[in-house]
Design a protein around this motif. Structure first.
Motif, PDB file in Angstrom:
ATOM      1  N   TYR A  19       5.148  16.898   1.424  1.00 33.60           N
ATOM      2  CA  TYR A  19       3.951  15.837   1.011  1.00 33.60           C
ATOM      3  C   TYR A  19       4.568  14.241   1.863  1.00 33.60           C
ATOM      4  N   ASP A  64      -4.856  13.337  -1.206  1.00 35.79           N
ATOM      5  CA  ASP A  64      -4.741  11.889  -0.575  1.00 35.79           C
ATOM      6  C   ASP A  64      -4.718  10.593  -1.228  1.00 35.79           C
ATOM      7  N   GLU A  65      -3.939  10.558  -1.436  1.00 29.95           N
ATOM      8  CA  GLU A  65      -3.634   9.493  -2.987  1.00 29.95           C
ATOM      9  C   GLU A  65      -2.985   7.396  -2.502  1.00 29.95           C
ATOM     10  N   ARG A  66      -4.218   6.731  -2.875  1.00 26.22           N
ATOM     11  CA  ARG A  66      -3.474   5.433  -2.340  1.00 26.22           C
ATOM     12  C   ARG A  66      -3.209   4.366  -3.444  1.00 26.22           C
ATOM     13  N   ASP A  94       0.768   5.122   0.593  1.00 27.38           N
ATOM     14  CA  ASP A  94      -0.621   6.515   0.339  1.00 27.38           C
ATOM     15  C   ASP A  94       0.422   8.083  -0.072  1.00 27.38           C
ATOM     16  N   SER A 142      -0.169  11.607   0.806  1.00 24.74           N
ATOM     17  CA  SER A 142      -1.093  13.132   1.478  1.00 24.74           C
ATOM     18  C   SER A 142       0.198  14.325   1.469  1.00 24.74           C
ATOM     19  N   ILE A 176       0.832  -1.427  -0.059  1.00 25.90           N
ATOM     20  CA  ILE A 176      -0.215  -0.320  -0.045  1.00 25.90           C
ATOM     21  C   ILE A 176       0.726   1.224   0.140  1.00 25.90           C
ATOM     22  N   GLU A 193       3.436   0.174   2.787  1.00 23.26           N
ATOM     23  CA  GLU A 193       3.233  -0.469   3.576  1.00 23.26           C
ATOM     24  C   GLU A 193       3.653  -2.032   3.112  1.00 23.26           C
ATOM     25  N   VAL A 217       5.111  10.374   2.219  1.00 21.27           N
ATOM     26  CA  VAL A 217       4.948   9.346   1.736  1.00 21.27           C
ATOM     27  C   VAL A 217       4.927   8.288   2.177  1.00 21.27           C
ATOM     28  N   ARG A 218       4.096   7.249   2.716  1.00 24.26           N
ATOM     29  CA  ARG A 218       4.397   6.102   3.350  1.00 24.26           C
ATOM     30  C   ARG A 218       3.972   4.645   2.770  1.00 24.26           C
ATOM     31  N   ARG A 266      -2.187   0.046  -4.623  1.00 22.32           N
ATOM     32  CA  ARG A 266      -1.913  -0.670  -4.487  1.00 22.32           C
ATOM     33  C   ARG A 266      -0.515  -1.469  -5.495  1.00 22.32           C
ATOM     34  N   GLU A 299       8.969   5.445   5.824  1.00 28.66           N
ATOM     35  CA  GLU A 299       8.408   6.988   5.323  1.00 28.66           C
ATOM     36  C   GLU A 299       9.182   7.701   5.194  1.00 28.66           C
TER      37      GLU A 299
END
Length: 171
Positions: free
Chosen positions: A143, A119-121, A111, A113, A109, A148, A145-146, A123, A161
């Motif tokens: 901005y 707020d983009e996601r 993300d 923001s 995932i 996972e 960025v995360r 996969r 992150e």
């Protein structure tokens, strides 16, 4: 008849008379063959070291690709004519015990923001990969960025992150 004492060497029987003559004794030599016998004992493997797991993820490294108007490390600027720019592509590398973990059996995932309601996601199933062709952004600022990554072996997800700065043209 003369009595003879017999030694260890041998006897010679003389002519048919049945007389036995003692031969000179050679020096006594003893040769000993020694065979070493060892008993093997099994030792249980050590339980202090973890077993090697080629699908385990130890860390995830995140960086940015060529998309976006890069003007420095983790810094991008908006386009002079439009006042916006595409968000930079996000690359991640999952690091395992044996180098980069490649393959398409992870759960990922990504993300992003930031200011202006971004707020983009996204996969992916790539253990190491990238996402690009992201939305346009015009709000200046920081901005987040995360990324996972859930490894294929079922262990807990590993999270990385970082952030980047979007600045105005010529700033």
């Amino acid at each position: 008849m003369k009595r003879l004492s017999l030694g260890l060497v041998g006897l010679v029987v003389l002519g048919g008379c049945g007389a036995v003559e003692e031969q000179a004794s050679a020096p006594e030599t003893v040769t000993q063959t020694v065979t070493k016998t060892t008993t093997a004992t099994e030792t249980a493997p050590s339980t202090t070291a973890e077993a090697f797991d080629p699908t385990a993820i130890r860390s995830v490294v995140v960086d940015f690709g060529p998309h976006g108007n890069a003007v420095g490390q983790r810094m991008f600027q908006v386009n002079r004519h439009s006042g916006s720019t595409a968000l930079p592509s996000v690359n991640w590398e999952s690091k395992g015990e044996d180098g980069d973990l490649r393959g398409y059996d992870c759960g990922v995932i990504v993300d992003i923001s930031g200011p202006g309601g971004i707020d983009e996601r996204m996969r992916s199933s790539e253990c190491s990969g990238s996402v690009s062709n992201l939305t346009e952004a015009s709000a200046l600022g920081t901005y987040n960025v995360r990324v996972e990554v859930s490894p294929p072996n079922g262990d807990d997800a590993v999270v990385a992150e970082t952030d980047f700065e979007l600045i105005g043209y010529g700033q």
